[in-house]
Scaffold this motif. Structure first.
Motif, PDB file in Angstrom:
ATOM      1  N   PRO A 260       0.989  -1.094  -0.281  1.00 31.83           N
ATOM      2  CA  PRO A 260       0.006  -0.067  -0.124  1.00 31.83           C
ATOM      3  C   PRO A 260       1.090   1.095   0.033  1.00 31.83           C
ATOM      4  O   PRO A 260       2.460   1.240   0.331  1.00 31.83           O
ATOM      5  N   GLY A 261       0.125   2.495   0.232  1.00 31.22           N
ATOM      6  CA  GLY A 261       1.486   3.929  -0.243  1.00 31.22           C
ATOM      7  C   GLY A 261       1.749   3.819  -1.439  1.00 31.22           C
ATOM      8  O   GLY A 261       2.516   4.535  -1.618  1.00 31.22           O
ATOM      9  N   VAL A 262       0.857   3.975  -2.215  1.00 29.03           N
ATOM     10  CA  VAL A 262       0.871   4.491  -3.817  1.00 29.03           C
ATOM     11  C   VAL A 262      -0.056   4.873  -4.462  1.00 29.03           C
ATOM     12  O   VAL A 262      -0.894   5.136  -3.782  1.00 29.03           O
ATOM     13  N   ARG A 263       0.340   5.948  -5.017  1.00 29.89           N
ATOM     14  CA  ARG A 263       0.100   7.046  -5.674  1.00 29.89           C
ATOM     15  C   ARG A 263       0.482   7.343  -6.733  1.00 29.89           C
ATOM     16  O   ARG A 263       1.428   7.514  -7.073  1.00 29.89           O
ATOM     17  N   PRO A 264      -0.526   7.203  -7.737  1.00 31.92           N
ATOM     18  CA  PRO A 264      -0.286   8.193  -8.994  1.00 31.92           C
ATOM     19  C   PRO A 264       0.193   9.518  -8.701  1.00 31.92           C
ATOM     20  O   PRO A 264      -0.452  10.483  -8.374  1.00 31.92           O
ATOM     21  N   ALA A 265       0.915   9.458  -9.466  1.00 30.18           N
ATOM     22  CA  ALA A 265       1.330  11.482  -9.989  1.00 30.18           C
ATOM     23  C   ALA A 265      -0.274  12.232  -9.319  1.00 30.18           C
ATOM     24  O   ALA A 265      -0.579  11.765 -10.400  1.00 30.18           O
ATOM     25  N   GLY A 266       0.086  13.029  -8.479  1.00 26.50           N
ATOM     26  CA  GLY A 266      -0.486  13.940  -8.652  1.00 26.50           C
ATOM     27  C   GLY A 266      -1.930  14.090  -7.808  1.00 26.50           C
ATOM     28  O   GLY A 266      -2.503  14.683  -7.155  1.00 26.50           O
ATOM     29  N   SER A 267      -1.593  12.595  -7.542  1.00 30.04           N
ATOM     30  CA  SER A 267      -3.213  12.306  -6.287  1.00 30.04           C
ATOM     31  C   SER A 267      -3.001  12.467  -4.814  1.00 30.04           C
ATOM     32  O   SER A 267      -1.205  12.670  -4.225  1.00 30.04           O
TER      33      SER A 267
ATOM     34  N   VAL B 155      -2.318  12.714  -1.178  1.00 33.92           N
ATOM     35  CA  VAL B 155      -1.511  11.830  -0.017  1.00 33.92           C
ATOM     36  C   VAL B 155      -2.481  11.059   1.041  1.00 33.92           C
ATOM     37  O   VAL B 155      -2.387   9.614   1.211  1.00 33.92           O
ATOM     38  N   GLY B 156      -3.382  11.777   1.410  1.00 33.58           N
ATOM     39  CA  GLY B 156      -4.046  11.402   2.360  1.00 33.58           C
ATOM     40  C   GLY B 156      -2.972  10.964   3.679  1.00 33.58           C
ATOM     41  O   GLY B 156      -2.257  12.164   4.524  1.00 33.58           O
ATOM     42  N   ASP B 157      -3.527  10.256   4.554  1.00 32.05           N
ATOM     43  CA  ASP B 157      -3.030   9.889   5.575  1.00 32.05           C
ATOM     44  C   ASP B 157      -1.355   8.941   5.465  1.00 32.05           C
ATOM     45  O   ASP B 157      -1.630   8.440   6.325  1.00 32.05           O
ATOM     46  N   GLN B 158      -1.336   8.969   4.080  1.00 33.30           N
ATOM     47  CA  GLN B 158      -0.341   7.862   3.905  1.00 33.30           C
ATOM     48  C   GLN B 158       0.772   8.919   3.830  1.00 33.30           C
ATOM     49  O   GLN B 158       0.964  10.085   3.911  1.00 33.30           O
ATOM     50  N   LYS B 159       1.985   8.445   4.425  1.00 37.01           N
ATOM     51  CA  LYS B 159       3.001   8.438   4.408  1.00 37.01           C
ATOM     52  C   LYS B 159       4.439   8.531   4.457  1.00 37.01           C
ATOM     53  O   LYS B 159       5.407   9.045   3.601  1.00 37.01           O
ATOM     54  N   ARG B 160       4.018   7.003   3.667  1.00 38.34           N
ATOM     55  CA  ARG B 160       5.505   6.385   2.689  1.00 38.34           C
ATOM     56  C   ARG B 160       5.414   6.078   1.619  1.00 38.34           C
ATOM     57  O   ARG B 160       4.955   4.969   1.474  1.00 38.34           O
ATOM     58  N   VAL B 161       4.648   6.725   0.802  1.00 39.26           N
ATOM     59  CA  VAL B 161       4.598   6.947  -0.750  1.00 39.26           C
ATOM     60  C   VAL B 161       5.355   6.893  -1.852  1.00 39.26           C
ATOM     61  O   VAL B 161       5.990   6.944  -1.397  1.00 39.26           O
ATOM     62  N   MET B 162       5.502   5.964  -3.118  1.00 42.08           N
ATOM     63  CA  MET B 162       5.586   6.170  -4.153  1.00 42.08           C
ATOM     64  C   MET B 162       4.353   6.175  -5.165  1.00 42.08           C
ATOM     65  O   MET B 162       3.548   5.665  -4.960  1.00 42.08           O
ATOM     66  N   THR B 163       5.095   6.530  -6.451  1.00 40.98           N
ATOM     67  CA  THR B 163       4.381   5.989  -7.440  1.00 40.98           C
ATOM     68  C   THR B 163       4.091   4.673  -8.165  1.00 40.98           C
ATOM     69  O   THR B 163       5.104   4.344  -7.307  1.00 40.98           O
ATOM     70  N   PRO B 164       3.240   4.934  -8.706  1.00 38.02           N
ATOM     71  CA  PRO B 164       3.214   2.936  -9.077  1.00 38.02           C
ATOM     72  C   PRO B 164       4.123   2.577  -9.694  1.00 38.02           C
ATOM     73  O   PRO B 164       4.184   1.534  -9.567  1.00 38.02           O
ATOM     74  N   GLY B 165       4.773   3.024 -10.288  1.00 40.44           N
ATOM     75  CA  GLY B 165       6.057   2.970 -11.220  1.00 40.44           C
ATOM     76  C   GLY B 165       6.526   2.543 -10.710  1.00 40.44           C
ATOM     77  O   GLY B 165       8.092   2.559 -10.541  1.00 40.44           O
ATOM     78  N   GLU B 166       6.668   3.794  -9.800  1.00 44.91           N
ATOM     79  CA  GLU B 166       8.385   3.696  -8.779  1.00 44.91           C
ATOM     80  C   GLU B 166       8.476   2.267  -8.334  1.00 44.91           C
ATOM     81  O   GLU B 166       9.363   1.704  -7.488  1.00 44.91           O
ATOM     82  N   ALA B 167       7.124   2.426  -7.367  1.00 38.73           N
ATOM     83  CA  ALA B 167       7.369   1.101  -6.462  1.00 38.73           C
ATOM     84  C   ALA B 167       7.711  -0.049  -7.390  1.00 38.73           C
ATOM     85  O   ALA B 167       7.743  -1.164  -7.128  1.00 38.73           O
ATOM     86  N   ILE B 168       6.976  -0.273  -9.154  1.00 39.52           N
ATOM     87  CA  ILE B 168       7.243  -1.925  -9.605  1.00 39.52           C
ATOM     88  C   ILE B 168       8.699  -1.694  -9.897  1.00 39.52           C
ATOM     89  O   ILE B 168       9.366  -3.140  -8.839  1.00 39.52           O
ATOM     90  N   ARG B 169       9.297  -0.620 -10.183  1.00 46.40           N
ATOM     91  CA  ARG B 169      11.147  -0.653 -10.139  1.00 46.40           C
ATOM     92  C   ARG B 169      11.465  -1.110  -9.180  1.00 46.40           C
ATOM     93  O   ARG B 169      12.398  -1.956  -8.992  1.00 46.40           O
ATOM     94  N   ALA B 170      11.129  -1.007  -7.484  1.00 51.61           N
ATOM     95  CA  ALA B 170      11.561  -1.146  -6.635  1.00 51.61           C
ATOM     96  C   ALA B 170      11.410  -2.319  -6.254  1.00 51.61           C
ATOM     97  O   ALA B 170      12.198  -2.932  -5.242  1.00 51.61           O
ATOM     98  N   GLY B 171      10.400  -2.793  -7.076  1.00 52.58           N
ATOM     99  CA  GLY B 171      10.267  -4.954  -6.499  1.00 52.58           C
ATOM    100  C   GLY B 171       9.109  -5.330  -5.739  1.00 52.58           C
ATOM    101  O   GLY B 171       8.973  -6.550  -5.858  1.00 52.58           O
ATOM    102  N   ALA B 172       8.030  -4.408  -5.789  1.00 50.79           N
ATOM    103  CA  ALA B 172       7.164  -4.623  -5.373  1.00 50.79           C
ATOM    104  C   ALA B 172       6.288  -5.558  -6.588  1.00 50.79           C
ATOM    105  O   ALA B 172       6.655  -5.645  -7.213  1.00 50.79           O
ATOM    106  N   ASP B 173       5.449  -6.863  -5.810  1.00 49.60           N
ATOM    107  CA  ASP B 173       4.801  -8.006  -6.776  1.00 49.60           C
ATOM    108  C   ASP B 173       3.491  -7.336  -7.193  1.00 49.60           C
ATOM    109  O   ASP B 173       3.294  -7.371  -7.586  1.00 49.60           O
ATOM    110  N   HIS B 174       2.993  -6.687  -5.685  1.00 51.88           N
ATOM    111  CA  HIS B 174       1.294  -6.184  -6.053  1.00 51.88           C
ATOM    112  C   HIS B 174       1.229  -4.893  -4.647  1.00 51.88           C
ATOM    113  O   HIS B 174       1.571  -4.390  -4.417  1.00 51.88           O
ATOM    114  N   LEU B 175       0.535  -4.363  -5.188  1.00 52.73           N
ATOM    115  CA  LEU B 175       0.533  -2.502  -5.390  1.00 52.73           C
ATOM    116  C   LEU B 175      -0.665  -2.580  -4.532  1.00 52.73           C
ATOM    117  O   LEU B 175      -1.819  -3.026  -5.347  1.00 52.73           O
ATOM    118  N   VAL B 176      -1.371  -2.135  -3.982  1.00 49.03           N
ATOM    119  CA  VAL B 176      -2.817  -2.383  -2.704  1.00 49.03           C
ATOM    120  C   VAL B 176      -2.960  -0.782  -3.433  1.00 49.03           C
ATOM    121  O   VAL B 176      -2.271   0.169  -2.029  1.00 49.03           O
TER     122      VAL B 176
END
Ligand SMILES: O=c1ccn([C@@H]2O[C@H](COP(=O)(O)O)[C@@H](O)[C@H]2O)c(=O)[nH]1
Length: 235
Positions: free
Chosen positions: A177-184, A186-207
């Motif tokens: 979790p903690g995934v935000r498309p650019a410009g979305s 952030v709300g109450d999330q504190k450790r966020v990345m974009t979907p592309g960044e999360a995938i490149r970092a090695g995440a299997d699934h993005l919530v």
């Protein structure tokens, strides 16, 4: 675990009723193949029935109940969840809890995810909760314990994904979790990345919840995230 771009997006069905959940699923159609059902929908009424219905419809379902209790209760609750036929279940990443859930799912197809440190937490939040080590070391400690116990995957933020992938290897499921498309928002999330960044970092699934569910066109929002995932997957 399935690794095509669409199956890598897990949409959080954070709505208060079964009717709203099913209407949203209908609207999202084949844009979404994997759903997360959490406390709001379960406590709002009908969440477990929605889960079973989605499984029957061929969707993958992640039940995000974040179990944490005495071992006997966790083991027996996990066994009951396994009977629903859902694919993933969260438990808190405490060794006693993880061991109990591991025993409870024995002989079933249910996969377990350990929650390491909530993505709404930063170092200061952890200190306020009595954990002085900070996010990085706490996530790592819980990840190592989860692996030793035989837990299938981890709930982490995208920020921890690269280091954990390198440390734990390819078989540990990294779900972020903690995934935000650019410009979305952030709300109450504190450790966020974009979907592309999360995938490149090695995440299997993005919530992803609100960026899809609160969008004026949820289907288009989900399709855009899947496209971003696809563009960032290495062959
Ligand atoms: O550390 C965690 C664990 C679970 N979640 C859950 O994921 C979704 C995120 O929703 P957004 O609307 O995209 O913020 C939500 O259901 C949380 O309960 C998490 O965010 N962080």
């Amino acid at each position: 675990m399935q690794t095509n771009a669409r199956d890598r997006l897990i949409t959080a069905l954070d709505v208060p009723s079964a009717d709203e959940a099913l209407a949203l699923v209908d609207r999202l159609g084949d844009a979404v193949s994997f759903y997360k059902i959490g406390m709001e929908l379960v406590y709002g009424g009908g969440g477990l029935a929605v889960a079973e219905r989605l499984v029957k419809a061929g969707k993958k379902v992640f039940l995000d109940l974040k179990l944490h209790d005495i071992p006997n209760t966790v083991e027996r609750a996990t066994a009951q969840v396994a009977r629903l036929g859902v694919h993933l279940l969260t438990v808190h990443g405490y060794p006693q809890t993880m061991r109990a859930a591991h025993a409870g799912r024995a002989g079933t197809g249910l996969k377990l995810l350990a929650v390491t440190v909530m993505t709404s937490y930063d170092d200061d939040d952890l200190v306020a909760a009595g954990y002085a080590e900070g996010v990085g070391p706490t996530v790592r400690r819980r990840a190592d314990q989860a692996k030793d116990i035989g837990i299938d995957g981890l709930i982490i933020s995208p920020h921890e994904a690269a280091a954990l992938r390198a440390a734990l290897g390819p078989s540990m499921l990294l779900v972020t979790p903690g995934v935000r498309p650019a410009g979305s928002a952030v709300g109450d999330q504190k450790r966020v990345m974009t979907p592309g960044e999360a995938i490149r970092a090695g995440a299997d699934h993005l919530v992803v919840g609100r960026p899809v569910t609160a969008a004026s066109d949820p289907r288009a929002a989900a399709e855009a995230i899947v496209a971003e995932i696809s563009a960032n997957l290495t062959a």
